[in-house]
Scaffold this active site. Structure first.
Site, PDB file in Angstrom:
ATOM      1  N   SER A  64       0.835  -1.283  -0.071  1.00  0.00           N
ATOM      2  CA  SER A  64      -0.011  -0.223   0.245  1.00  0.00           C
ATOM      3  C   SER A  64       0.705   1.444  -0.056  1.00  0.00           C
ATOM      4  CB  SER A  64      -0.543   0.066   1.160  1.00  0.00           C
ATOM      5  OG  SER A  64      -2.034  -0.629   1.035  1.00  0.00           O
ATOM      6  N   LYS A  67       0.022   3.732  -2.699  1.00  0.00           N
ATOM      7  CA  LYS A  67      -0.876   4.175  -2.979  1.00  0.00           C
ATOM      8  C   LYS A  67      -0.070   6.007  -2.959  1.00  0.00           C
ATOM      9  CE  LYS A  67      -3.884   0.402  -1.667  1.00  0.00           C
ATOM     10  NZ  LYS A  67      -4.513  -0.062   0.138  1.00  0.00           N
ATOM     11  N   TYR A 191      -4.501  -2.572 -10.616  1.00  0.00           N
ATOM     12  CA  TYR A 191      -4.073  -2.186  -8.472  1.00  0.00           C
ATOM     13  C   TYR A 191      -3.160  -3.333  -8.089  1.00  0.00           C
ATOM     14  CZ  TYR A 191      -5.350  -2.466  -3.792  1.00  0.00           C
ATOM     15  OH  TYR A 191      -5.365  -2.563  -2.138  1.00  0.00           O
ATOM     16  N   TYR A 243      -4.027   3.308   8.689  1.00  0.00           N
ATOM     17  CA  TYR A 243      -5.535   2.610   8.530  1.00  0.00           C
ATOM     18  C   TYR A 243      -5.868   2.577   9.851  1.00  0.00           C
ATOM     19  CZ  TYR A 243      -3.116   0.091   4.762  1.00  0.00           C
ATOM     20  OH  TYR A 243      -2.968   0.080   3.491  1.00  0.00           O
ATOM     21  N   VAL A 261       1.369  -3.869   3.716  1.00  0.00           N
ATOM     22  CA  VAL A 261       1.578  -5.005   4.258  1.00  0.00           C
ATOM     23  C   VAL A 261       2.928  -6.409   4.598  1.00  0.00           C
ATOM     24  CG1 VAL A 261      -1.848  -4.581   5.347  1.00  0.00           C
ATOM     25  CG2 VAL A 261      -0.079  -6.243   2.981  1.00  0.00           C
TER      26      VAL A 261
END
Length: 309
Positions: A64, A67, A191, A243, A261
């Site tokens: 992530s 992103k 993605y 998160y 992760v």
């Protein structure tokens, strides 16, 4: 003057007996095979000096963290129009929550939860076939890091594609609300592959420098984004980059950061440095357990914080 080499070395030394802590992201089968006994730190200052320790040259799946880079690309394509499709608020729910997406009529809470990043991938895909969009993302990251060896780990991409059922559900859910302009399988191809980019701490710290330097790449001298956009990306990283652990990370570390992760974290000390840490074991919120501890110690010993000394 702060002795950054001594600080980086001391953080690594003081945490070395904890290497291996945390739980691997075993819901992605390929990540479950990574040796958990690895730990790297790299710090690059805005004048280009590199300080590192441990496994900082070992490539890992950034997941992530990618992103941040796709968000930068999407904002470059459609500017603030992106915020009609993605929010800017912390989610308070799991990063792959479907319940929240239904309640909010297909508009993801922020660009760093999975649904938000899928919407961002849809923006990057516009005008391209998936392979071209993936290539654009990889080339952008290579330019930021000044390293043409950065590539996608296709084993990880395949592993995510084969098991990412919840992400398939999120994409189709957004499509049903009209918040996805391309076929779900095309968007998901982009993605899954951008999450599977592999980088070392050295490469990742270099790639994040533009966010520490008011939107400019200080090594090439080129502008990546405007100073105001760099500030806003940093603000989103601070609020949403970990998160449901984002508030705790801001409290303990006080720097914008984005976790993945795969066990990596990119942190930004505006005006000072870009920092990458990696250790595969995760805490209960899906953030690197040892990486988070390393950044907390680093922030304490440098005095760096967006909230003051």
């Amino acid at each position: 003057m702060t002795d950054l080499k001594s600080i980086v070395d001391s953080v690594y030394h003081d945490l070395s007996d904890r290497i291996g802590e945390g739980k691997l992201a075993d819901y992605i089968p390929e990540l479950a095979t990574v040796d958990p006994r690895q730990f790297g730190i790299a710090l690059v200052t805005t004048d280009g000096k590199l300080y590192s320790a441990g496994d900082a040259a070992t490539a890992f799946s950034i997941q992530s963290i990618s992103k941040v880079f796709t968000l930068t690309l999407a904002l470059g394509k459609i500017g603030d129009g992106l915020w009609k499709r993605v929010g800017r608020e912390p989610s308070g729910n799991s990063f792959n929550s479907i319940v929240q997406l239904e309640q909010e009529k297909g508009k993801p809470r922020n660009p760093f939860i999975n649904a938000g990043a899928i919407a961002v991938a849809d923006v990057v895909l516009a005008g391209h076939v998936p392979k071209e969009a993936i290539g654009e993302i990889v080339q952008f990251i290579r330019q930021l890091a000044d390293d043409d060896t950065i590539a996608i780990d296709h084993n990880v991409a395949r592993s995510e594609t084969n098991t990412g059922y919840r992400n398939v559900a999120l994409a189709n859910f957004m499509r049903s609300f009209g918040n996805l302009n391309h076929p779900a399988e095309h968007v998901l191809g982009v993605y899954f592959h951008h999450c599977a980019v592999a980088m070392s701490c050295h490469q990742l710290a270099h790639a994040g420098l533009y966010l520490a330097s008011a939107g400019r790449n200080p090594l090439s001298g080129g502008s990546v984004v405007s100073p105001s956009r760099a500030r806003r990306i940093n603000a989103l990283m601070l609020m949403c980059g970990h998160y449901d652990g984002s508030g705790d990370f801001a409290y303990r570390v006080g720097l914008p950061g984005k976790s993945g992760v795969g066990g990596g974290i990119l942190a930004i000390a505006p005006g000072k440095a870009s920092i990458a840490v990696w250790s595969p074991g995760l805490n209960e919120n899906g953030n690197s357990q040892l990486g988070s501890a390393a950044l907390e110690l680093l922030a304490q010993r440098t005095g760096w914080s967006v909230f003051g000394q």
